[in-house]
Design an enzyme around this catalytic site. Structure first.
Site, PDB file in Angstrom:
ATOM      1  N   LYS A   1      -0.516  -7.883  -6.642  1.00 34.81           N
ATOM      2  CA  LYS A   1      -1.299  -6.916  -6.210  1.00 34.81           C
ATOM      3  C   LYS A   1      -2.011  -6.182  -7.188  1.00 34.81           C
ATOM      4  O   LYS A   1      -3.193  -5.455  -6.971  1.00 34.81           O
ATOM      5  CB  LYS A   1      -0.654  -6.090  -5.035  1.00 34.81           C
ATOM      6  CG  LYS A   1      -1.228  -4.971  -4.491  1.00 34.81           C
ATOM      7  CD  LYS A   1      -0.510  -4.483  -3.287  1.00 34.81           C
ATOM      8  CE  LYS A   1      -1.412  -3.165  -2.689  1.00 34.81           C
ATOM      9  NZ  LYS A   1      -0.797  -2.537  -1.515  1.00 34.81           N
TER      10      LYS A   1
ATOM     11  N   GLY B   1       6.275  -6.063  -8.289  1.00 28.96           N
ATOM     12  CA  GLY B   1       6.595  -7.380  -7.701  1.00 28.96           C
ATOM     13  C   GLY B   1       5.951  -7.911  -6.629  1.00 28.96           C
ATOM     14  O   GLY B   1       6.076  -8.976  -6.089  1.00 28.96           O
ATOM     15  N   GLY B   2       4.943  -7.033  -5.819  1.00 29.09           N
ATOM     16  CA  GLY B   2       4.341  -7.463  -4.812  1.00 29.09           C
ATOM     17  C   GLY B   2       3.081  -8.102  -4.986  1.00 29.09           C
ATOM     18  O   GLY B   2       2.447  -8.107  -6.169  1.00 29.09           O
TER      19      GLY B   2
ATOM     20  N   GLN C   1      12.694  -9.030 -11.593  1.00 30.06           N
ATOM     21  CA  GLN C   1      13.521  -8.762 -10.599  1.00 30.06           C
ATOM     22  C   GLN C   1      14.529  -9.674 -10.285  1.00 30.06           C
ATOM     23  O   GLN C   1      14.064 -10.976 -10.733  1.00 30.06           O
ATOM     24  CB  GLN C   1      12.718  -8.635  -9.004  1.00 30.06           C
ATOM     25  CG  GLN C   1      12.647  -6.945  -8.495  1.00 30.06           C
ATOM     26  CD  GLN C   1      12.192  -7.186  -7.182  1.00 30.06           C
ATOM     27  OE1 GLN C   1      10.974  -7.229  -7.134  1.00 30.06           O
ATOM     28  NE2 GLN C   1      12.768  -6.978  -6.318  1.00 30.06           N
TER      29      GLN C   1
ATOM     30  N   LEU D   1       6.735  -0.534 -10.262  1.00 33.73           N
ATOM     31  CA  LEU D   1       7.363  -1.732  -9.081  1.00 33.73           C
ATOM     32  C   LEU D   1       5.911  -2.566  -8.966  1.00 33.73           C
ATOM     33  O   LEU D   1       5.198  -2.224  -8.444  1.00 33.73           O
ATOM     34  CB  LEU D   1       7.822  -1.153  -7.792  1.00 33.73           C
ATOM     35  CG  LEU D   1       8.768  -0.161  -7.845  1.00 33.73           C
ATOM     36  CD1 LEU D   1       9.136   0.419  -6.505  1.00 33.73           C
ATOM     37  CD2 LEU D   1      10.053  -0.745  -8.437  1.00 33.73           C
TER      38      LEU D   1
ATOM     39  N   LYS E   1      -2.811   0.172   0.636  1.00 33.96           N
ATOM     40  CA  LYS E   1      -2.145  -0.952   1.301  1.00 33.96           C
ATOM     41  C   LYS E   1      -3.144  -1.705   2.193  1.00 33.96           C
ATOM     42  O   LYS E   1      -2.855  -2.888   2.165  1.00 33.96           O
ATOM     43  CB  LYS E   1      -1.130   0.045   2.384  1.00 33.96           C
ATOM     44  CG  LYS E   1      -0.105   0.860   1.697  1.00 33.96           C
ATOM     45  CD  LYS E   1       1.180  -0.041   1.182  1.00 33.96           C
ATOM     46  CE  LYS E   1       2.084   0.768   0.661  1.00 33.96           C
ATOM     47  NZ  LYS E   1       2.818   0.132  -0.551  1.00 33.96           N
TER      48      LYS E   1
ATOM     49  N   GLY F   1      13.742  -6.753  -2.737  1.00 32.50           N
ATOM     50  CA  GLY F   1      13.517  -5.432  -2.461  1.00 32.50           C
ATOM     51  C   GLY F   1      13.420  -4.396  -3.648  1.00 32.50           C
ATOM     52  O   GLY F   1      14.296  -4.770  -4.587  1.00 32.50           O
ATOM     53  N   HIS F   2      12.906  -3.311  -3.600  1.00 28.83           N
ATOM     54  CA  HIS F   2      12.982  -2.481  -4.958  1.00 28.83           C
ATOM     55  C   HIS F   2      14.165  -1.949  -5.234  1.00 28.83           C
ATOM     56  O   HIS F   2      14.633  -1.409  -6.474  1.00 28.83           O
ATOM     57  CB  HIS F   2      11.964  -1.305  -5.037  1.00 28.83           C
ATOM     58  CG  HIS F   2      11.613  -0.725  -3.541  1.00 28.83           C
ATOM     59  ND1 HIS F   2      12.601  -0.057  -2.938  1.00 28.83           N
ATOM     60  CD2 HIS F   2      10.561  -0.447  -2.964  1.00 28.83           C
ATOM     61  CE1 HIS F   2      12.138   0.478  -2.058  1.00 28.83           C
ATOM     62  NE2 HIS F   2      10.714   0.233  -1.887  1.00 28.83           N
TER      63      HIS F   2
END
Ligand SMILES: *[C@@H]1O[C@H](CO)[C@@H](O)[C@H](O)[C@H]1NC(C)=O
Ligand SMILES: *[C@@H]1O[C@H](CO)[C@@H](O)[C@H](O)[C@H]1NC(C)=O
Ligand SMILES: *[C@@H]1O[C@H](CO)[C@@H](O)[C@H](O)[C@H]1NC(C)=O
Ligand SMILES: CC(=O)N[C@H]1CO[C@H](CO)[C@@H](O)[C@@H]1O
Length: 513
Positions: free
Chosen positions: A132, A120-121, A195, A118, A401, A227-228
């Site tokens: 990220k 997308g962030g 996405q 994932l 994080k 969202g995922h």
């Protein structure tokens, strides 16, 4: 009131008409809202042409479905009283699975696998621009570099062909693609897909806030990646899912790209592919034992005869403490998931993926209150046959994080081998220290300037640092160390210091002369 402050006007207008009662009135209003939404979406589509229009049209089909379910939800999606403890064999200990050993045909298993990350962030919460996954986490390697190294290593060791798939968002696609060029000569095939792009809706009117699909200027604020949980639809819509199935791929291993513990585990993979026909496991969720630091994580429950993910947002207020307790709900979701490609395809085609709608309120820069509707990837567990939880060691959950997490993974607590981090055998306790860095360390750039080198942390249990603090080269931290510079003070820990069970406060300056 169910539909927020919306439709007070509607309410006045329709009160007289809706003699048939509240239910009928609500249904009328729901239909009205839905048809206004459809009209607005058509108008948005008309602001573009060609391929972009095609992509948006598919995205909007997904959005309409989500919006429909959002309007229909009547109260909590979980009835607390119906929650049951998952049956004994539905959450298996990792050791039991690993204890069966590996077959000779590891390569055959691997050739059925696709690794999905994932991606997308953005790095915003760590003060970084861009995706990220492009933040350096260890020896100049980014999250993405480490992922590529892991897969390349598998390919070399077993002479297999495991592709890497990145789910990008419109926020990360362009920057990621630029970077991907540097892997052209690596032995790993990398695919990407986007996405979906969904419209944020005004909190009152529940209609899209943007008037066109443009990502320039003000209009950009009107769009979000949902969202995922969106992966099922967007993977399918991209055509990539179909393409991978045609290549003989059967399962994906999916995880957040910032979870450095999410490496391909051959035991879990083997368990998955070796289930007999008829008992084919379509979904595995890796869970791990909850500690006091993870009380908010989603957990697995048995509900209406199936395993289901229970997230804190679904828990009635009166039961939140119960949900957080470590004794009743002992495990939480790491978001490392193993999923059958054929099953995703089937569920997507049957439109049977009814994931709980997460309503995420936001305030835009201009002060407008909006909501964005999202879903979570793990919530789909209830849709798959013979779903299973595997209780894995904590080491498979190593998310980065914050810079506090980053300090741990950059330190000598871990060693790096073919893109994988493992806890140093020189640490006597298998637990990771608790690290809390204050707000002057939040941004990666600033954090890096405050550590001349990463301290020795092999014997550290707890570290708190707050205020204007710097640490010189070759500092060693043991036991519990607390360094606090109050407002106006500054503390420079001298190079070569060894702090063991120490509290440092006040002013401590080292200046060049
Ligand atoms: C993915 O999103 C980016 C950014 O919006 C866009 O430039 C690109 O064309 C998209 N890719 C596909 C395949 O639609
Ligand atoms: C898109 O909408 C924004 C406002 O939401 C406006 O400022 C911009 O000019 C519009 N762009 C186009 C190409 O219509
Ligand atoms: C680092 O500090 C330790 C004591 O904490 C010392 O023994 C060691 O020699 C130092 N190493 C360097 C390279 O300065
Ligand atoms: C996708 C990819 O690059 N696969 C390679 C993995 O390694 C073998 C040899 O070890 C190559 O033949 C594949 O092309």
């Amino acid at each position: 009131f169910l539909y927020y402050g919306l439709g007070l006007l509607f309410f006045q207008l329709l009160k007289g008409v809706a003699n048939g009662g509240m239910a009928q009135f609500q249904e009328m209003m729901r239909q009205q809202l839905e048809s206004s939404m459809h009209t607005e979406l058509e108008k948005l589509l008309d602001t573009t042409t060609g391929a972009e229009r095609e992509v948006s049209r598919k995205d909007f089909e997904g959005f309409k479905n989500l919006f429909h379910r959002f309007l229909q939800v009547k109260g909590p999606s979980i009835e607390w009283i119906k929650i049951q403890r998952p049956p004994e064999d539905s959450i298996q200990p990792y050791d039991k699975i690993a204890g069966r050993g590996l077959p000779d045909n590891v390569a055959d298993c691997l050739n059925k696998l696709v690794v999905v990350k994932l991606n997308g962030g953005l790095g915003t919460s760590m003060g970084c621009k861009g995706p990220k996954s492009l933040i350096s986490v260890r020896n100049e390697n980014t999250f993405l570099d480490l992922t590529v190294q892991q897969i390349e290593h598998l390919n070399k060791t077993y002479n297999t062909d495991v592709p890497l798939v990145l789910m990008n968002s419109f926020n990360t696609d362009e920057d990621t693609k630029k970077i991907l060029q540097k892997y052209t000569h690596h032995r790993v095939k990398i695919h990407t897909f986007n996405q979906s792009k969904y419209p944020r809706i005004n909190k009152e009117s529940l209609l899209p806030v943007s008037t066109n699909l443009s990502m320039n200027g003000q209009s950009a604020e009107g769009w979000y990646p949902p969202g995922h949980g969106d992966i099922y639809a967007s993977f399918y819509n991209s055509g990539l899912l179909e393409q991978l199935i045609a290549q003989g791929k059967e399962y994906i291993f999916l995880s957040n790209i910032d979870n450095l513990g999410a490496t391909v585990d051959l035991h879990i993979l083997h368990h998955l592919v070796s289930q007999p026909n008829g008992k084919r496991c379509e979904f595995i969720m890796e869970v791990t034992d909850k500690t006091r630091a993870d009380v908010k994580g989603g957990t697995l429950i048995q509900y209406e005869g199936k395993l289901r993910l229970l997230e804190i947002a679904q828990v009635p207020k009166a039961h939140v403490d119960e949900f957080k307790s470590v004794s009743k709900f002992k495990i939480f979701n790491t978001n490392n998931l193993w999923i059958s490609l054929a099953a995703i395809k089937k569920l997507q085609e049957q439109k049977a993926m009814d994931l709980e709608v997460i309503v995420n309120p936001k305030t835009l820069d201009g002060g407008q209150n909006v909501v964005q509707l999202e879903t979570a990837v793990g919530a789909a567990i209830k849709c798959f046959d013979n779903a299973l939880g595997i209780n894995v060691p904590r080491s498979r959950f190593l998310p980065v994080k914050t810079t506090s997490d980053l300090l741990l993974v950059m330190s000598n607590l871990y060693s790096l081998d073919a893109g994988s981090l493992t806890m140093s055998p020189r640490r006597e306790f298998p637990t990771t220290p608790h690290v809390k860095l204050g707000s002057s360390f939040t941004k990666v750039q600033e954090y890096l300037t405050r550590f001349e080198s990463i301290p020795d942390m092999l014997e550290l249990d707890h570290l708190t640092v707050s205020g204007d603090v710097t640490l010189g080269k070759n500092v060693s931290l043991k036991g519990t160390v607390i360094i606090i510079a109050n407002h106006g003070d500054r503390i420079d820990i001298p190079a070569g210091s060894m702090l063991e069970n120490k509290i440092v406060s006040g002013n401590l300056r080292i200046m060049d002369h």
